[in-house]
Design a protein around this motif. Sequence first.
Motif, PDB file in Angstrom:
ATOM      1  N   GLU A  20       0.746  -1.333  -0.075  1.00 42.99           N
ATOM      2  CA  GLU A  20      -0.053   0.090   0.188  1.00 42.99           C
ATOM      3  C   GLU A  20       0.845   1.378   0.061  1.00 42.99           C
ATOM      4  O   GLU A  20       0.347   2.399  -0.596  1.00 42.99           O
ATOM      5  CB  GLU A  20      -0.959  -0.024   1.230  1.00 42.99           C
ATOM      6  N   ASP A  21       1.893   1.222   0.707  1.00 39.50           N
ATOM      7  CA  ASP A  21       3.164   2.372   0.602  1.00 39.50           C
ATOM      8  C   ASP A  21       3.868   2.512  -0.446  1.00 39.50           C
ATOM      9  O   ASP A  21       4.752   3.385  -0.348  1.00 39.50           O
ATOM     10  CB  ASP A  21       3.696   2.410   1.903  1.00 39.50           C
ATOM     11  N   VAL A  67       1.885   2.154  -6.202  1.00 39.44           N
ATOM     12  CA  VAL A  67       0.405   2.242  -5.643  1.00 39.44           C
ATOM     13  C   VAL A  67       0.131   3.899  -5.513  1.00 39.44           C
ATOM     14  O   VAL A  67      -0.964   4.424  -5.958  1.00 39.44           O
ATOM     15  CB  VAL A  67       0.141   1.694  -4.214  1.00 39.44           C
ATOM     16  N   ARG A  68       0.885   4.574  -5.055  1.00 40.94           N
ATOM     17  CA  ARG A  68       0.735   6.182  -4.984  1.00 40.94           C
ATOM     18  C   ARG A  68       0.771   6.604  -6.378  1.00 40.94           C
ATOM     19  O   ARG A  68      -0.113   7.614  -6.669  1.00 40.94           O
ATOM     20  CB  ARG A  68       2.058   6.547  -4.079  1.00 40.94           C
ATOM     21  N   ARG A  69       1.377   6.316  -7.362  1.00 41.07           N
ATOM     22  CA  ARG A  69       1.386   6.915  -8.496  1.00 41.07           C
ATOM     23  C   ARG A  69       0.100   6.534  -9.224  1.00 41.07           C
ATOM     24  O   ARG A  69      -0.115   7.519 -10.016  1.00 41.07           O
ATOM     25  CB  ARG A  69       2.670   6.552  -9.580  1.00 41.07           C
ATOM     26  N   LEU A  70      -0.150   5.195  -9.181  1.00 34.30           N
ATOM     27  CA  LEU A  70      -1.427   4.911 -10.085  1.00 34.30           C
ATOM     28  C   LEU A  70      -2.833   5.540  -9.347  1.00 34.30           C
ATOM     29  O   LEU A  70      -3.727   5.654  -9.896  1.00 34.30           O
ATOM     30  CB  LEU A  70      -1.546   3.378  -9.663  1.00 34.30           C
ATOM     31  N   ARG A  71      -2.599   5.649  -7.930  1.00 38.17           N
ATOM     32  CA  ARG A  71      -3.681   6.399  -7.494  1.00 38.17           C
ATOM     33  C   ARG A  71      -3.667   7.997  -7.769  1.00 38.17           C
ATOM     34  O   ARG A  71      -4.685   8.778  -7.664  1.00 38.17           O
ATOM     35  CB  ARG A  71      -3.732   6.462  -5.770  1.00 38.17           C
ATOM     36  N   ALA A  72      -2.722   8.650  -8.169  1.00 42.01           N
ATOM     37  CA  ALA A  72      -2.620  10.000  -8.619  1.00 42.01           C
ATOM     38  C   ALA A  72      -3.046  10.413  -9.549  1.00 42.01           C
ATOM     39  O   ALA A  72      -3.447   9.783 -10.674  1.00 42.01           O
ATOM     40  CB  ALA A  72      -1.167  10.464  -8.550  1.00 42.01           C
TER      41      ALA A  72
END
Length: 119
Positions: A109-110, A114-119
């Motif tokens: 999750e961190d 994951v962060r880039r795909l959610r942005a």
Amino acid sequence: MSLPAADDLFRPTSDKPAVRAVPDSPEDAPADAPAKKSRATKAAPAPKGASGRIRHDEKMTVYVTADELLAIEQTRLRLRAEHGLAVDRGRLVREALHLVLEEFEAHGEDSALVRRLRA
């Protein structure tokens, strides 16, 4: 008739450090480099290291923008010029993919993925 080997064609002609191909297998790697395990069968889990320069049985087509392709090519050329590493674009992409997947496995999750795909 035999053809000259690559070493004969691309031997150094100056005192500059020679460009070297990234090792294909653990036997080619320097003694202090970590060994990579190869996949024994198709049913075995994916290797922990990027596959490197081996015969690949699977193919995947990925479309990239002109800017992304230029960035990949510039990175490949910088690896050669600044670090003496001769890699092709496929090897570069496989190594980058391995790094992203490894980081995702470790951080889930961190992870940056994951962060880039959610942005």
